[in-house]
Scaffold this motif. Sequence first.
Motif, PDB file in Angstrom:
ATOM      1  N   MET A  41       0.834  -1.211   0.000  1.00  0.00           N
ATOM      2  CA  MET A  41       0.000   0.000   0.000  1.00  0.00           C
ATOM      3  C   MET A  41       0.866   1.258   0.000  1.00  0.00           C
ATOM      4  SD  MET A  41      -3.114  -0.848   2.553  1.00  0.00           S
ATOM      5  CE  MET A  41      -4.587  -1.584   1.920  1.00  0.00           C
ATOM      6  N   LEU A  42       1.945   1.245   0.783  1.00  0.00           N
ATOM      7  CA  LEU A  42       2.842   2.405   0.812  1.00  0.00           C
ATOM      8  C   LEU A  42       3.482   2.647  -0.551  1.00  0.00           C
ATOM      9  CD1 LEU A  42       4.564   1.982   4.281  1.00  0.00           C
ATOM     10  CD2 LEU A  42       2.932   3.739   3.604  1.00  0.00           C
ATOM     11  N   ILE A  43       3.864   1.585  -1.233  1.00  0.00           N
ATOM     12  CA  ILE A  43       4.445   1.723  -2.573  1.00  0.00           C
ATOM     13  C   ILE A  43       3.430   2.310  -3.540  1.00  0.00           C
ATOM     14  CG2 ILE A  43       5.317   0.395  -4.559  1.00  0.00           C
ATOM     15  CD1 ILE A  43       6.710  -1.435  -2.495  1.00  0.00           C
ATOM     16  N   VAL A  44       2.186   1.858  -3.477  1.00  0.00           N
ATOM     17  CA  VAL A  44       1.131   2.398  -4.341  1.00  0.00           C
ATOM     18  C   VAL A  44       0.903   3.877  -4.041  1.00  0.00           C
ATOM     19  CG1 VAL A  44      -1.348   2.284  -4.842  1.00  0.00           C
ATOM     20  CG2 VAL A  44      -0.004   0.190  -4.732  1.00  0.00           C
ATOM     21  N   ILE A  45       0.849   4.240  -2.784  1.00  0.00           N
ATOM     22  CA  ILE A  45       0.629   5.646  -2.403  1.00  0.00           C
ATOM     23  C   ILE A  45       1.793   6.521  -2.874  1.00  0.00           C
ATOM     24  CG2 ILE A  45       0.497   7.224  -0.438  1.00  0.00           C
ATOM     25  CD1 ILE A  45      -1.101   4.995   1.007  1.00  0.00           C
ATOM     26  N   ILE A  46       3.017   6.071  -2.653  1.00  0.00           N
ATOM     27  CA  ILE A  46       4.186   6.846  -3.094  1.00  0.00           C
ATOM     28  C   ILE A  46       4.189   6.973  -4.617  1.00  0.00           C
ATOM     29  CG2 ILE A  46       6.717   6.805  -3.254  1.00  0.00           C
ATOM     30  CD1 ILE A  46       6.674   5.570  -0.400  1.00  0.00           C
ATOM     31  N   GLY A  47       3.864   5.899  -5.311  1.00  0.00           N
ATOM     32  CA  GLY A  47       3.773   5.945  -6.774  1.00  0.00           C
ATOM     33  C   GLY A  47       2.719   6.930  -7.238  1.00  0.00           C
ATOM     34  N   ALA A  48       1.568   6.951  -6.577  1.00  0.00           N
ATOM     35  CA  ALA A  48       0.500   7.883  -6.944  1.00  0.00           C
ATOM     36  C   ALA A  48       0.933   9.329  -6.717  1.00  0.00           C
ATOM     37  CB  ALA A  48      -0.758   7.574  -6.133  1.00  0.00           C
ATOM     38  N   ILE A  49       1.660   9.577  -5.649  1.00  0.00           N
ATOM     39  CA  ILE A  49       2.152  10.936  -5.377  1.00  0.00           C
ATOM     40  C   ILE A  49       3.150  11.364  -6.450  1.00  0.00           C
ATOM     41  CG2 ILE A  49       3.541  12.316  -3.782  1.00  0.00           C
ATOM     42  CD1 ILE A  49       2.211  10.700  -1.500  1.00  0.00           C
ATOM     43  N   ILE A  54       4.187  14.513 -11.527  1.00  0.00           N
ATOM     44  CA  ILE A  54       4.656  14.582 -12.915  1.00  0.00           C
ATOM     45  C   ILE A  54       3.619  15.256 -13.805  1.00  0.00           C
ATOM     46  CG2 ILE A  54       5.220  13.177 -14.948  1.00  0.00           C
ATOM     47  CD1 ILE A  54       6.508  11.154 -13.007  1.00  0.00           C
ATOM     48  N   PHE A  55       2.362  14.957 -13.601  1.00  0.00           N
ATOM     49  CA  PHE A  55       1.298  15.479 -14.463  1.00  0.00           C
ATOM     50  C   PHE A  55       0.670  16.754 -13.936  1.00  0.00           C
ATOM     51  CE2 PHE A  55       1.267  10.901 -15.529  1.00  0.00           C
ATOM     52  CZ  PHE A  55       1.596  11.031 -16.870  1.00  0.00           C
ATOM     53  N   LEU A  56       1.285  17.396 -12.967  1.00  0.00           N
ATOM     54  CA  LEU A  56       0.722  18.619 -12.392  1.00  0.00           C
ATOM     55  C   LEU A  56       1.008  19.824 -13.215  1.00  0.00           C
ATOM     56  CD1 LEU A  56      -0.844  19.585  -9.911  1.00  0.00           C
ATOM     57  CD2 LEU A  56       1.343  20.082  -8.855  1.00  0.00           C
TER      58      LEU A  56
END
Length: 56
Positions: A41-49, A54-56
């Motif tokens: 879950m932490l890896i998914v959250i960090i990846g989402a951040i 990048i797309f901001l």
Amino acid sequence: MDNKDNDPRVKFIKESDEDTKHYILQKNKKTKIGATIIIGMLIVIIGAIVISGIFL
């Protein structure tokens, strides 16, 4: 109630051959599965951040 906060004998991980209750985690299947789920879950959250940055 078992107060482990101020006990200097408290260890972090319990080996299966040690017979005591002074441990935070035990080395068993439940602990390994729980740790794997939390790390995933932490890896998914960090990846989402990172991706949202990048797309901001």
